[in-house]
Design an enzyme around this catalytic site. Sequence first.
Site, short mmCIF file in Angstrom:
data_model
loop_
_atom_site.label_atom_id
_atom_site.label_comp_id
_atom_site.label_asym_id
_atom_site.label_seq_id
_atom_site.Cartn_x
_atom_site.Cartn_y
_atom_site.Cartn_z
N HIS A 1 8.10 7.73 5.73
CA HIS A 1 9.09 7.30 6.68
C HIS A 1 10.51 7.47 5.85
CE1 HIS A 1 9.88 3.24 4.65
NE2 HIS A 1 8.46 3.41 4.93
N CYS B 1 3.84 1.96 1.65
CA CYS B 1 4.15 3.10 2.50
C CYS B 1 4.73 4.23 1.59
CB CYS B 1 4.99 2.83 3.68
SG CYS B 1 4.36 2.01 4.84
#
Length: 319
Positions: free
Chosen positions: A122, A138
């Site tokens: 992301h 992440c």
Amino acid sequence: MMGIKKLVGVIALASMISGTPAMAAENTAEEIIPMVNDGTRIVINLASRGLYLLEKGVKTALYPIACGKPSTKTPVGYYKISEKTVNPIWVDPHDSSNVVYSGEDNPLGYRWIGLKGYYGIHGTNNPASIGTYASLGCIRMFEADVEALYDKVAVGTPVDVFYNRVVVEKSPEDTVVYYIYPDAYGIQPLNVEQVNEWLRGYGVQCFESDADIAEKINASDGQPTYIAKSYNLILNGQTIDWKAVEQDGIFYLPVLQMADALGQPIYYERETSIVRTGYGMASVNTFKNVLYINADDVEVLFHIRGGKQDNISMKYDSY
């Protein structure tokens, strides 16, 4: 009011950021996600903090990333993109009433590329973290980079995540170059022989001294070291295991290995650094106890002709 399906998606996104699943998946990714098999692939090296995009099998982009902190490591493995979301919503993993919708305060940025296991790739509202170990698992990217990546991949695209401190590749000019990165996760100690094995795959292990390798391991600074160009060596139509090497404009050929492949007796005079065959003699250079001759001497020594064919091979045939 937010629908149940949308709310489940929001909770899942929050769990991806926290690194702790909010709920168990009902199906595995393999059961519900198709595989994109056109050669497009994402490859992530956590040690180098780099994300490669391959399109139709060709590396087209390299993006810097931030990945999991040592205490919340990004998991390695083979995944597929499970979902793609524009303007994702973030829920505070410590306070579910704290919901951040799309905007400059959203820690997910403006693109979400989900992977199996509640982890994803992301954007970020903290660009200073890129290049570090900063997340709860992440993969963060600069916003412009993740938006470019988002448009080039589809649900089902394979994503390979690994941790390799040693990276060996060819530069755009075809020179073999290697890097050694710090062991931020403390899981991959290195020694000289291991690095030699990596270089051996490119045929240049004899052209980087063990002392230089040891110094590079000690530095582990991720800086490039350029060694030489290497070529497949083809003798009478057969590719031998050893490669030809070009360093500082000189082409070197592994003489004993060539003699063996050609079935020709060869004699080495250690005192004079000379090799002899039934056809002639030539001077040799020794790199890590392996004897190499200058390619200019190959015809007189072995009665073969040829040379560089292209950027990947040198070819010789008996006459």
